[in-house]
Design an enzyme around this catalytic site. Sequence first.
Site, PDB file in Angstrom:
ATOM      1  N   TYR A 147     -24.866   6.789   5.424  1.00 40.76           N
ATOM      2  CA  TYR A 147     -24.383   5.412   5.559  1.00 40.76           C
ATOM      3  C   TYR A 147     -24.832   4.746   6.845  1.00 40.76           C
ATOM      4  O   TYR A 147     -24.570   3.570   7.058  1.00 40.76           O
ATOM      5  CB  TYR A 147     -22.851   5.381   5.516  1.00 40.76           C
ATOM      6  CG  TYR A 147     -22.328   5.470   4.130  1.00 40.76           C
ATOM      7  CD1 TYR A 147     -22.384   6.669   3.451  1.00 40.76           C
ATOM      8  CD2 TYR A 147     -21.802   4.367   3.483  1.00 40.76           C
ATOM      9  CE1 TYR A 147     -21.934   6.770   2.167  1.00 40.76           C
ATOM     10  CE2 TYR A 147     -21.347   4.460   2.192  1.00 40.76           C
ATOM     11  CZ  TYR A 147     -21.412   5.664   1.543  1.00 40.76           C
ATOM     12  OH  TYR A 147     -20.964   5.762   0.262  1.00 40.76           O
ATOM     13  N   LYS A 214     -20.935  19.932   2.164  1.00 40.13           N
ATOM     14  CA  LYS A 214     -21.961  20.463   1.264  1.00 40.13           C
ATOM     15  C   LYS A 214     -22.884  21.364   2.098  1.00 40.13           C
ATOM     16  O   LYS A 214     -24.111  21.281   2.036  1.00 40.13           O
ATOM     17  CB  LYS A 214     -22.693  19.253   0.646  1.00 40.13           C
ATOM     18  CG  LYS A 214     -23.617  19.558  -0.475  1.00 40.13           C
ATOM     19  CD  LYS A 214     -22.924  20.027  -1.727  1.00 40.13           C
ATOM     20  CE  LYS A 214     -23.949  20.535  -2.708  1.00 40.13           C
ATOM     21  NZ  LYS A 214     -23.405  21.466  -3.705  1.00 40.13           N
ATOM     22  N   ASP A 263     -18.830  19.974  -4.263  1.00 45.06           N
ATOM     23  CA  ASP A 263     -18.825  19.966  -5.737  1.00 45.06           C
ATOM     24  C   ASP A 263     -17.627  20.752  -6.266  1.00 45.06           C
ATOM     25  O   ASP A 263     -16.955  20.336  -7.218  1.00 45.06           O
ATOM     26  CB  ASP A 263     -20.148  20.492  -6.315  1.00 45.06           C
ATOM     27  CG  ASP A 263     -20.701  21.692  -5.569  1.00 45.06           C
ATOM     28  OD1 ASP A 263     -20.316  21.908  -4.408  1.00 45.06           O
ATOM     29  OD2 ASP A 263     -21.503  22.432  -6.153  1.00 45.06           O
ATOM     30  N   ASP A 287     -16.582   9.081   0.145  1.00 49.94           N
ATOM     31  CA  ASP A 287     -16.686   7.914  -0.724  1.00 49.94           C
ATOM     32  C   ASP A 287     -16.402   8.333  -2.177  1.00 49.94           C
ATOM     33  O   ASP A 287     -15.570   7.745  -2.866  1.00 49.94           O
ATOM     34  CB  ASP A 287     -18.108   7.353  -0.590  1.00 49.94           C
ATOM     35  CG  ASP A 287     -18.225   5.956  -1.176  1.00 49.94           C
ATOM     36  OD1 ASP A 287     -17.210   5.409  -1.643  1.00 49.94           O
ATOM     37  OD2 ASP A 287     -19.339   5.397  -1.160  1.00 49.94           O
TER      38      ASP A 287
END
Length: 398
Positions: A147, A214, A263, A287
């Site tokens: 971002y 992640k 995930d 987000d």
Amino acid sequence: MAEKITMGPDGVLSVPDEPIIPFIEGDGTGVDIWPAARMVLDAAAAKHGRTIAWKEVLAGEKAFRETGNWLPEETVEAFKDHLIGIKGPLTTPVGGGIRSLNVALRQLLDLYVCLRPVRWFAGVPSPVRHPELVDMVIFRENTEDVYAGYEVEAGTPEAERLARYLREEMGWPIRDGSGIGIKPVSEFGSKRLIRAAITYALDHGRRSVTLVHKGNIQKYTEGAFRSWGYELVSEEFADRAVSWDDCGGDPGDRLLVKDAIADNALQQVLTRPADFDVIATTNLNGDYLSDALAAQVGGIGIAPGANINYVTGHGVFEATHGTAPRYAGQDKVNPGSVLLSGVLMFEHLGWVDAAADIVKALEETIAAKIVTYDFARLMEGATEVKCSEFASAIVDRL
Ligand code: NAP
């Protein structure tokens, strides 16, 4: 007497009984939801002997109409000066200039936490069987990650130059015709976000903080976020918090800090929601997670949010949905998102009694099936009311 909120030397907000709070009404349905929410906020504050000296500041279409500027300097100054403010949704100007007014405000005030509490309100139609098990507070990093806006478009001289550098200097075989984005994740940015999440969890008697990342794939950004989080626990919170590895999942009377790969986290918040409490995560993960969780409790139209810098004391509380322009001025849409953002603001100011009153009155209103069109269409036997009528029904129950 109306006074400004200030930041005390101890890093705690000093809130007068009549604080001056700047507000941006918002574009589109802002004209409907803001007055409705304000009526409820004023009534709840008054019940506890407090008054808010609202100070309107302009941004978005209204600002552009009146000043020719989408985000006037006075607005930014007002938020800087008064520390805490609230806003309705703003139209994102299409074309050059400011990318997004929300992003601009976040950057100008360095609001590094995007705070999104997610819980279910009895009676709200939800797509899952046990929405009541969802009670999470997401701390999403707000200033870094993909971002940050460091992107170059495929085929441009900038992209070619960067690709050449990466091929020649780093040995990375970037394909011709690639767009390239940079993902910065710093120790400073990660630790201040995780510090805010742990502090919140301790202050609010929460059970755990889960670092969602992640890191199995993006080792030096997402993986580092996780490592810095655990490092912070032992550096600054050793007496009150403990990481999973250091306690085998049994933290005793301390706060448990654990982690989950993004995930996996996205499936587990659905299948084992009770295992999640406070969540600290990087920008993009946050987000996805915020909206997925809001949808899980049927609350996408009423989800509150805030952008906060806990060090300077700046906070902008906001509706999380957009301007829904096709309903603008119809006194139709749900004011719940901006209202609950106001509740979050009250909690942040220490007005927990007034905040709890609003939540209770809102719950009773929804339980009585008095709702706006968005909930009415999903509920059997509901009484559909206008935006302002919904607010009045809440005030009646305060
Ligand atoms: P949107 O305004 O959020 O509207 C999408 C849909 O969400 C609406 O059509 C409506 O669904 C539902 N909705 C939104 N607000 C609601 C409310 N208060 N009560 C009940 N339902 C509500 O998204 P958009 O149409 O993509 O964006 C419109 C403008 O808002 C754009 O300029 C965008 O940039 C801006 N935006 C601003 C913010 C912000 O300021 N924080 C955030 C997102 C978007 P149904 O029609 O199905 O009932």
